[in-house]
Design a protein around this motif. Structure first.
Motif, PDB file in Angstrom:
ATOM      1  N   THR B  15      -6.975  -0.163   4.658  1.00  0.00           N
ATOM      2  CA  THR B  15      -7.902  -0.854   5.552  1.00  0.00           C
ATOM      3  C   THR B  15      -7.344  -2.186   6.042  1.00  0.00           C
ATOM      4  O   THR B  15      -7.492  -2.537   7.211  1.00  0.00           O
ATOM      5  CB  THR B  15      -9.241  -1.121   4.828  1.00  0.00           C
ATOM      6  N   GLY B  51     -13.542  -8.286   3.552  1.00  0.00           N
ATOM      7  CA  GLY B  51     -14.861  -7.663   3.494  1.00  0.00           C
ATOM      8  C   GLY B  51     -14.792  -6.146   3.425  1.00  0.00           C
ATOM      9  O   GLY B  51     -15.652  -5.505   2.828  1.00  0.00           O
ATOM     10  N   LEU B  52     -13.775  -5.573   4.039  1.00  0.00           N
ATOM     11  CA  LEU B  52     -13.684  -4.111   4.097  1.00  0.00           C
ATOM     12  C   LEU B  52     -12.886  -3.523   2.943  1.00  0.00           C
ATOM     13  O   LEU B  52     -13.008  -2.337   2.647  1.00  0.00           O
ATOM     14  CB  LEU B  52     -13.030  -3.683   5.423  1.00  0.00           C
ATOM     15  N   CYS B  53     -12.038  -4.317   2.282  1.00  0.00           N
ATOM     16  CA  CYS B  53     -11.186  -3.774   1.215  1.00  0.00           C
ATOM     17  C   CYS B  53     -12.041  -3.102   0.148  1.00  0.00           C
ATOM     18  O   CYS B  53     -12.871  -3.755  -0.486  1.00  0.00           O
ATOM     19  CB  CYS B  53     -10.343  -4.887   0.582  1.00  0.00           C
ATOM     20  N   PRO B  54     -11.871  -1.796  -0.082  1.00  0.00           N
ATOM     21  CA  PRO B  54     -12.769  -1.093  -0.984  1.00  0.00           C
ATOM     22  C   PRO B  54     -12.511  -1.371  -2.460  1.00  0.00           C
ATOM     23  O   PRO B  54     -13.360  -1.100  -3.295  1.00  0.00           O
ATOM     24  CB  PRO B  54     -12.500   0.383  -0.658  1.00  0.00           C
TER      25      PRO B  54
END
Lengths: 385, 62
Positions: B15, B51-54
């Motif tokens: 991501t 914010g998107l890093c899982p």
């Protein structure tokens, strides 16, 4: 009485009306499962992300208390098999790392010309055949099928067989049906392993690498091959079909997309959010008591993170039931979140973003129809047939 | 703003490399490589990537 979960959609664009009580009040609700028994359903975006990243929740589907959401999951309990989506850390990380280099962004981007050629080929064939065209059989199914074959190194000539077997697996009505489909696929993939029948691609890389060195045994290779072969098929095909219908039914949104092709990037994420086709993939089982803002998940209880409901949380997506191709929606949970997030995120962005390869086609006038009742909805795999 | 990327925690979702290619790369194994700890003019992209890093591997401190 607690709401039954899951239930079929009555409209492909909205969570079933029966879920309305789940979208109100507390961020977690106890629901009834079809076999009896209860589990928690998480319905707020923030909590969903927190829980999907919480190591106290287990993905081990062989756990006797793991929530059974559909008959096919019973098969996991009767005949457990180690599978990537059902592993916890650190085992999960070890297996994921064996696969991941093949899904690296750079690697997937290198496949782009190949994928564009596949898309172009099926579009050209559809145009050459003339109207009327059946989108599902002429485009939605064969495109992901051929792309997956190339990625994995599975012969495309066999696609009729494994498309059918995948569908049997995903739509099995009983545990026996799902086991029978698994055996069919085992037989097919086992044959490819035994005669080294994989072409260049991920599965051959695994065979020559971790399988050859003993890090993966035959059962592991079967399990991971099946996961990769099945997981991207119905999901991508459903996204293409439903995505096209979603846009055709919203001419104002389609007009935006046509006038501003760069909107495709946000439109794809918005389609993933709005349709949330794999909406029950986030199943877990609590390994310990978990206190959450006044509610407690007890050790052993099932927890279901409903992507569909969480992707309609107004706090994360203002005016959530409105489809808006310009909406920034990349933070949606359609691919999950946490260590089990879909491996293929870099792949999914490609076939859905091939603006250039559809040039010309996107200007054609389209008259279209769906037969009433054809847009089917199941516990998983929502798509027109 | 400082950006960090924990290679032990990374699950190679990709991501960050998709969101902020100026700041992140994946190595041959798909694991994150941080190109610049100081995001410079890419603060917004850095924030989005975090914010998107899982897996929580990508973090920012303001």
């Amino acid at each position: 009485m607690a709401v039954l979960y899951p239930q079929s959609r009555t409209c492909p664009y909205h969570p079933p009306a029966a879920y309305d009580p789940l979208r109100e009040g507390a961020p977690m609700h106890r629901v009834r499962l079809y076999q009896g028994g209860t589990a928690w359903v998480v319905t707020r975006y923030d909590l969903a992300r927190r829980l999907l990243a919480d190591r106290r929740l287990s993905s081990d589907r062989t756990n006797p208390r793991f929530p059974v959401m559909a008959p096919r999951f019973e098969a996991f309990k009767r005949f457990p098999r180690r599978t990537l989506i059902g592993m916890d850390e650190p085992e999960h990380g070890r297996y994921r790392r064996m696969l991941i280099s093949e899904f690296a962004v750079r690697r997937i981007r290198a496949m782009r010309p190949d994928i564009e050629a596949v898309v172009r080929r099926f579009l050209d064939e559809m145009l050459a055949a003339g109207p009327p065209a059946d989108l599902v059989s002429a485009f939605s199914l064969p495109v992901p099928s051929m792309v997956i074959c190339r990625l994995l190194g599975v012969p495309y000539d066999d696609h009729d067989f494994f498309q059918a077997a995948s569908r049997h697996l995903v739509h099995a009505r009983t545990a026996d049906e799902s086991l029978a489909a698994r055996e069919e696929l085992d037989g097919y993939i086992g044959g490819l392993i035994d005669r080294k029948g994989f072409g260049p691609g991920l599965l051959r890389t695994l065979m020559d690498g971790p399988f050859a060195t003993g890090e993966m045994d035959r059962e592991d290779l079967l399990s991971v091959s099946m996961l990769l072969l099945v997981a991207g098929h119905e999901t991508t095909a459903s996204m293409i079909s439903l995505g096209v219908i979603t846009l055709l039914e919203r001419p104002d949104q389609l007009a935006v997309l046509r006038a501003e092709p760069e909107t495709m990037v946000t439109a794809v994420e918005e389609l993933l959010r709005f349709l949330s086709i794999a909406d029950i993939a986030g199943m877990r089982c609590a390994k310990a008591d978990i206190e959450l803002d006044g509610q407690t998940v007890a050790a052993g209880e099932g927890v279901i993170v409903s992507n569909f409901i969480n992707n309609r949380d107004a706090d994360a997506f203002p005016d959530p039931d409105t489809f808006d191709v310009r909406r920034p929606a990349r933070h949606h949970l359609a691919f999950g979140y946490g260590v089990h997030q879909c491996l293929a995120v870099p792949v999914e962005e490609l076939p859905l973003r091939l603006g250039d390869s559809i040039q010309g086609v996107d200007r054609l006038p389209i008259t279209w129809w769906t037969t009433q009742g054809e847009v089917r909805s199941r516990a998983r795999g929502h798509g027109p047939r | 703003m400082r950006v960090t990327a924990d290679r032990e925690v990374c699950i190679s979702a990709g991501t960050c490399a998709l969101t902020a290619p100026e700041l992140f790369e994946q190595d041959d194994d798909g694991i994150v490589t941080l190109l610049h700890a100081d995001p410079g003019s890419h603060e917004e992209a850095a924030r989005e990537a975090a914010g998107l890093c899982p897996s929580g591997a990508v973090q920012i401190t303001e």
